[in-house]
Design a protein around this motif. Structure first.
Motif, mmCIF file in Angstrom:
data_model
loop_
_atom_site.group_PDB
_atom_site.id
_atom_site.type_symbol
_atom_site.label_atom_id
_atom_site.label_comp_id
_atom_site.label_asym_id
_atom_site.label_seq_id
_atom_site.Cartn_x
_atom_site.Cartn_y
_atom_site.Cartn_z
ATOM 1 N N THR A 110 0.816 -1.213 0.000
ATOM 2 C CA THR A 110 0.000 0.000 0.000
ATOM 3 C C THR A 110 0.854 1.268 0.000
ATOM 4 O O THR A 110 0.554 2.226 -0.711
ATOM 5 N N ARG A 112 3.819 1.631 -1.202
ATOM 6 C CA ARG A 112 4.456 1.770 -2.511
ATOM 7 C C ARG A 112 3.453 2.240 -3.563
ATOM 8 O O ARG A 112 3.810 2.966 -4.480
ATOM 9 N N PHE A 113 2.200 1.829 -3.442
ATOM 10 C CA PHE A 113 1.170 2.390 -4.329
ATOM 11 C C PHE A 113 1.048 3.892 -4.077
ATOM 12 O O PHE A 113 0.920 4.680 -5.004
ATOM 13 N N TYR A 114 1.104 4.299 -2.815
ATOM 14 C CA TYR A 114 1.009 5.715 -2.454
ATOM 15 C C TYR A 114 2.161 6.528 -3.042
ATOM 16 O O TYR A 114 1.962 7.629 -3.543
ATOM 17 N N THR A 118 4.434 1.498 -8.565
ATOM 18 C CA THR A 118 3.429 0.439 -8.745
ATOM 19 C C THR A 118 4.064 -0.919 -9.020
ATOM 20 O O THR A 118 3.493 -1.943 -8.643
ATOM 21 N N ALA A 121 4.965 -2.332 -5.720
ATOM 22 C CA ALA A 121 3.727 -2.569 -4.975
ATOM 23 C C ALA A 121 3.027 -3.828 -5.466
ATOM 24 O O ALA A 121 2.545 -4.636 -4.660
ATOM 25 N N VAL A 122 2.974 -4.027 -6.757
ATOM 26 C CA VAL A 122 2.325 -5.226 -7.309
ATOM 27 C C VAL A 122 3.112 -6.465 -6.922
ATOM 28 O O VAL A 122 2.534 -7.509 -6.570
#
Length: 159
Positions: A110, A112-114, A118, A121-122
């Motif tokens: 989460t 890393r998405f912020y 991406t 994060a994935v």
């Protein structure tokens, strides 16, 4: 083709430039501006400029609005959120503490998405299925708090 107030104002503005340059006297300027305000079509504006040099077409387009930047001493367009006092690198619009707390308390990428990473994060999200992602996300959150994480553009996350 009918014209609107924008085209009339542009013609009057151009006539004003010719008047300021001395190509028109006061009487001619007043006569031509009155005719420009009374014009209904682009063809009505054309005779007003027959004997004047023109860089623009008969019907001038309205100028596009621009964003004015406040004239402040020390304002840096390349670093609107400031710069790191030690390295001089610009700060990101994202916060380091938020990213780290998201990584620690929602350990599936989460944070890393912020920050905009991406791909990482994935990978963390997929590896949560094997248990490795939770550990990786937790360690990544601690590293974010202790280090100098960046956004995808290489700007430091704000402290």
């Amino acid at each position: 083709m009918r014209i609107g107030n924008v085209e009339r104002e542009a013609a009057v503005r151009e006539l004003g430039e010719h008047y300021a340059a001395g190509r028109l006297d006061a009487a001619e300027y007043e006569e031509r501006t009155s005719a420009a305000y009374a014009a209904r079509t682009a063809e009505d504006l054309a005779p007003l400029f027959v004997d004047l040099p023109r860089d623009q077409p008969t019907v001038a387009m309205a100028p596009q609005p621009t964003v004015a930047v406040p004239a402040q001493a020390g304002y840096d367009l390349e670093a609107p959120y400031g710069r790191d006092p030690v390295t001089g690198r610009p700060y990101s619009d994202r916060l380091k503490v938020i990213a780290a707390l998201l990584q620690l308390f929602l350990p599936f990428g989460t944070g890393r998405f912020y920050t905009g990473h991406t791909g990482i994060a994935v990978a963390q999200l997929v590896l949560v299925l094997f248990g490795v992602g939770v550990v990786w996300s937790f360690i990544d959150g601690i590293v974010m708090l202790a280090g100098d994480p960046t956004d995808p553009d290489g700007r430091l996350l704000r402290p």
